[in-house]
Design an enzyme around this catalytic site. Structure first.
Site, PDB file in Angstrom:
ATOM      1  N   GLU A 210      -5.087  -6.564  -5.129  1.00 20.37           N
ATOM      2  CA  GLU A 210      -3.697  -6.310  -4.755  1.00 20.37           C
ATOM      3  C   GLU A 210      -3.710  -5.254  -3.655  1.00 20.37           C
ATOM      4  O   GLU A 210      -3.848  -4.062  -3.923  1.00 20.37           O
ATOM      5  CB  GLU A 210      -2.899  -5.846  -5.977  1.00 20.37           C
ATOM      6  CG  GLU A 210      -2.792  -6.881  -7.078  1.00 20.37           C
ATOM      7  CD  GLU A 210      -2.069  -8.139  -6.642  1.00 20.37           C
ATOM      8  OE1 GLU A 210      -1.227  -8.056  -5.721  1.00 20.37           O
ATOM      9  OE2 GLU A 210      -2.352  -9.213  -7.191  1.00 20.37           O
ATOM     10  N   CYS A 244       3.334  -0.349  -1.585  1.00 17.55           N
ATOM     11  CA  CYS A 244       2.613  -1.375  -0.816  1.00 17.55           C
ATOM     12  C   CYS A 244       3.536  -2.434  -0.246  1.00 17.55           C
ATOM     13  O   CYS A 244       3.192  -3.086   0.749  1.00 17.55           O
ATOM     14  CB  CYS A 244       1.536  -2.022  -1.690  1.00 17.55           C
ATOM     15  SG  CYS A 244       2.167  -2.755  -3.211  1.00 17.55           S
TER      16      CYS A 244
END
Length: 498
Positions: A210, A244
């Site tokens: 991720e 993110c």
């Protein structure tokens, strides 16, 4: 203290004994995670405040309660998720059992991230446990207060033979990656993701990475720019932009840029009426190194339209907007991961699509528009981990949507059932009977034209054609065949053709 090799070997022995594979064990651990989060919410909130100056609301909504909801979803659905999944069968296998059995990989490594140190450590843990894995958790050393609390509290609630927390910095992470795991889950930057993947390749260990990247925003003309500014600013200032999937930069037409800046100023005043620096709802940059990196971006930018207040000692930086940005500017070279928003004027939506497609695929993409053609343009002609229309971040809050990247922004996905799937191997199972060997003789030599005709008839798939009338003959024919087979027996039919 035992070496990492000894710890992993011990966990693998426990796993092979079948302890983690039972529904009862998984349910017990998930309930224990829920209790842990409930009974230590204040301690976790204090640690998050110490590491990132997170407000209680951000700590609960984005971290603790977020994880609790995921655990509840797993508990509510675990029995169903664990059931074998039946699959369609053709005539060749109509008498057989065929299904997919989800199995845990074994001993998994979860490397957490510092920006959401509870959520990004506990969420994968929930899925790993639900899938029946043993797990080693490595919290991020960059958020040390939270890492320490996790190391203290989790062993009190979870099965220490199967789940362990290991703290430390780069040397400890490097040493862990040198060991052989059955699955590795990593959340963090793309450069470190490459290191993780390289380490995993030694044993061909499957990974879920991720990562991140520069998540673009396109703002179309004729939008409600007040609403647009509110939503973009919220997404850019949550956790002080250290997300993110935060909106990294905005593309819009020149005339939209000028009005959007005005509306962003209004949004800042609305969110922080007494000033950003006085607000208890605004987070701090996690470390001095990251603060200096973000400050450098602002110091080397030409057109700072909104300059947020700065306090280096407190690692504080207010919302900052840079305008008339070009692709060569410093703010466009790497993921910002902070409260700095570049705005790059473009000709139109097609130019924005071209710009996105000429760069690495982002983790998230945001489009603000009232135009269906513009929505279709971005939906059909770009690629990203996720796409959100007329809002930011919210796609990550829906557990029925997979969360993950594509290309350099990551591989694999999770959240809700998708985490369970990520930590599960989907094993194909075909079970036949040791009967009717004469039927199986069709595939044995010597081969004949008759055998070939029968096998072709049984195994050849037909193209579907639209319309009920087209399917009806096949349905009737299939029903007749099934009735005949049941009455006469497949062996007698096959022997007739020999």
């Amino acid at each position: 203290m035992a070496s990492y090799s000894e710890i992993i070997s011990s966990m693998r022995t426990v796993f092979r004994a079948g302890k983690t594979k039972t529904y009862q064990w998984r349910k017990q651990q998930l309930n224990s995670i829920l209790r842990c989060l409930d009974e230590n919410r204040d301690q976790l909130s204090e640690a998050l405040n110490k590491d990132l100056r997170k407000s209680k609301m951000e700590s609960l909504v984005f971290e603790i309660d977020y994880c609790k909801n995921d655990a509840v979803e797993a508990l509510n659905n675990l029995e169903e998720w664990m059931k074998p999944e039946k699959v369609k069968k053709g005539l060749m296998n109509m008498m057989d059992k065929a299904y997919i059995k989800r199995e845990p990989f074994g001993v998994s490594l979860v490397i957490g991230a510092w920006n959401y140190p509870v959520q990004l450590t506990i969420l994968p843990l929930i899925g790993a446990v639900a899938a029946g894995n043993c797990v080693i958790i490595k919290p991020s050393e960059i958020s040390p207060a939270t890492a320490t609390v996790l190391e203290q509290i989790l062993p009190k609630y979870l099965d220490n033979d199967c789940i362990k927390v290991i703290n430390g910095g780069v040397p400890e992470t490097t040493a862990l990656l040198a060991e052989r795991f059955d699955f590795i889950f990593y959340t963090g930057s793309t450069p470190v993701g490459k290191i993780v993947m390289q380490a995993a390749s030694k044993y061909l260990t499957p990974v879920c990475l991720e990562l991140g990247g520069k998540s673009p925003v396109y703002v179309d003309r004729n939008c409600d720019l007040s609403a647009v500014a509110n939503r973009i600013l919220w997404g850019k200032t949550c956790n002080s932009g250290q997300i993110c999937i935060a909106p990294d930069y905005v593309m819009c037409q020149k005339e939209v840029q000028d009005e959007l800046v005005t509306k962003l100023k209004d949004a800042i005043a609305l969110f922080y009426p007494d000033g950003v620096e006085k607000s208890s709802d605004y987070c701090r940059i996690v470390s001095e190194r990251h603060f200096q990196r973000i400050k450098k971006l602002v110091d080397n930018s030409k057109n700072v339209a909104i300059r947020g207040p700065v306090d280096e000692k407190d690692k504080f930086m207010g919302p900052t907007v840079v305008t008339d940005v070009t692709p060569d500017d410093i703010t466009m070279q790497e993921e910002i991961f902070g409260p700095v928003l570049p705005i790059m004027p473009v000709r139109d939506a097609n130019a924005a699509v071209d710009f996105i497609n000429n760069r690495e695929k982002p983790l998230a993409m945001y489009v603000f528009t009232n135009n269906k053609e513009t929505v279709d343009n971005f939906t059909n002609n770009t690629s990203s981990g996720s796409l959100c229309i007329n809002d930011v971040l919210m796609q990550a809050g829906l557990s029925s949507l997979p969360f993950g990247g594509v290309g350099s922004s990551g591989t694999g996905n999770y959240h809700g059932k998708f985490t369970f799937e990520t930590f599960s191997h989907r094993r194909s199972v075909l079970q036949k009977e040791l009967k009717m060997e004469s039927v199986n003789s069709l595939r044995y030599p010597p081969f004949t034209e008759k055998k070939l005709n029968i096998i072709s008839w049984l195994s050849t798939k037909k193209l579907k054609r639209a319309g009920l009338g087209t399917f009806l003959p096949y349905f009737v024919f299939g029903t007749i065949i099934a009735v005949v087979l049941k009455a006469v027996g497949l062996e007698k039919i096959v022997s007739y053709f020999k």
